[in-house]
Design a protein around this motif. Sequence first.
Motif, PDB file in Angstrom:
ATOM      1  N   LEU A  98       0.433  -1.201   0.053  1.00  0.00           N
ATOM      2  CA  LEU A  98       0.087   0.018   0.005  1.00  0.00           C
ATOM      3  C   LEU A  98       0.726   1.433  -0.193  1.00  0.00           C
ATOM      4  CD1 LEU A  98      -3.057  -0.974   1.934  1.00  0.00           C
ATOM      5  CD2 LEU A  98      -2.960   1.188   0.832  1.00  0.00           C
ATOM      6  N   ARG A  99       1.664   1.325   0.934  1.00  0.00           N
ATOM      7  CA  ARG A  99       2.934   2.410   0.826  1.00  0.00           C
ATOM      8  C   ARG A  99       3.470   2.689  -0.368  1.00  0.00           C
ATOM      9  NH1 ARG A  99       6.227   0.660   6.116  1.00  0.00           N
ATOM     10  NH2 ARG A  99       4.322  -0.115   6.967  1.00  0.00           N
ATOM     11  N   LEU A 100       4.011   1.500  -1.050  1.00  0.00           N
ATOM     12  CA  LEU A 100       4.617   1.471  -2.381  1.00  0.00           C
ATOM     13  C   LEU A 100       3.645   2.094  -3.402  1.00  0.00           C
ATOM     14  CD1 LEU A 100       6.964   0.920  -4.431  1.00  0.00           C
ATOM     15  CD2 LEU A 100       6.004  -1.245  -4.613  1.00  0.00           C
ATOM     16  N   GLN A 101       2.450   1.612  -3.451  1.00  0.00           N
ATOM     17  CA  GLN A 101       1.544   2.187  -4.451  1.00  0.00           C
ATOM     18  C   GLN A 101       1.171   3.506  -4.097  1.00  0.00           C
ATOM     19  OE1 GLN A 101      -2.545   0.495  -3.716  1.00  0.00           O
ATOM     20  NE2 GLN A 101      -3.374   1.570  -5.544  1.00  0.00           N
ATOM     21  N   HIS A 102       1.129   4.105  -2.832  1.00  0.00           N
ATOM     22  CA  HIS A 102       1.027   5.594  -2.688  1.00  0.00           C
ATOM     23  C   HIS A 102       1.903   6.394  -3.304  1.00  0.00           C
ATOM     24  CE1 HIS A 102      -2.823   5.007  -0.668  1.00  0.00           C
ATOM     25  NE2 HIS A 102      -2.232   4.327   0.527  1.00  0.00           N
ATOM     26  N   LEU A 103       3.308   5.788  -2.919  1.00  0.00           N
ATOM     27  CA  LEU A 103       4.605   6.470  -3.588  1.00  0.00           C
ATOM     28  C   LEU A 103       4.520   6.365  -5.008  1.00  0.00           C
ATOM     29  CD1 LEU A 103       7.381   4.993  -1.274  1.00  0.00           C
ATOM     30  CD2 LEU A 103       6.711   7.316  -1.494  1.00  0.00           C
ATOM     31  N   GLU A 105       1.955   6.596  -7.042  1.00  0.00           N
ATOM     32  CA  GLU A 105       0.691   7.390  -7.301  1.00  0.00           C
ATOM     33  C   GLU A 105       1.429   8.940  -7.224  1.00  0.00           C
ATOM     34  OE1 GLU A 105      -2.389   6.425  -4.957  1.00  0.00           O
ATOM     35  OE2 GLU A 105      -3.096   4.711  -6.233  1.00  0.00           O
ATOM     36  N   GLU A 106       1.956   9.356  -5.909  1.00  0.00           N
ATOM     37  CA  GLU A 106       2.587  10.516  -6.008  1.00  0.00           C
ATOM     38  C   GLU A 106       3.492  10.888  -6.994  1.00  0.00           C
ATOM     39  OE1 GLU A 106       4.486  10.524  -1.951  1.00  0.00           O
ATOM     40  OE2 GLU A 106       2.464  10.643  -1.027  1.00  0.00           O
ATOM     41  N   ASP A 107       4.276   9.980  -7.661  1.00  0.00           N
ATOM     42  CA  ASP A 107       5.331  10.255  -8.446  1.00  0.00           C
ATOM     43  C   ASP A 107       4.847  10.384  -9.832  1.00  0.00           C
ATOM     44  OD1 ASP A 107       7.468   9.753  -7.022  1.00  0.00           O
ATOM     45  OD2 ASP A 107       8.048   7.868  -7.655  1.00  0.00           O
ATOM     46  N   GLU A 108       3.600   9.950 -10.062  1.00  0.00           N
ATOM     47  CA  GLU A 108       2.780  10.291 -11.416  1.00  0.00           C
ATOM     48  C   GLU A 108       2.082  11.531 -11.444  1.00  0.00           C
ATOM     49  OE1 GLU A 108      -0.195   7.150 -11.764  1.00  0.00           O
ATOM     50  OE2 GLU A 108       1.371   5.706 -12.218  1.00  0.00           O
TER      51      GLU A 108
END
Length: 109
Positions: A98-103, A105-108
């Motif tokens: 989940l943390r990786l997914q949020h990171l 998404e932030e990079d996008e």
Amino acid sequence: MSENNQLRDVFDAIADPTRRRLVRLLAEAEEVPLHELTAQFDMGRTAVSKHLTILKEAGLVHDRKVGRETRYRLNAAPLREVQDWVAYYNKFWHANLLRLQHLLEEDEE
């Protein structure tokens, strides 16, 4: 030792691929005679019996004599310990993914 008075650790008992296969075979049937289990492996009756003894010491297998034949059945209750252990790490991986997914998404953005 647990309430089942186990002589062997469940993790140790299922560490071997042959024993995991025996557990699976026993899970698929109500009760299986030793000769039928032996027929599923490229090893002798004595070797299969030794693996079954280890599973029995861990509380995973029960046996009973019927005449001259020994029949085995699975007792899956001790596997709950393995399930609980895996569930803990499942939560760990879920949180990290989940943390990786949020990171990502932030990079996008």
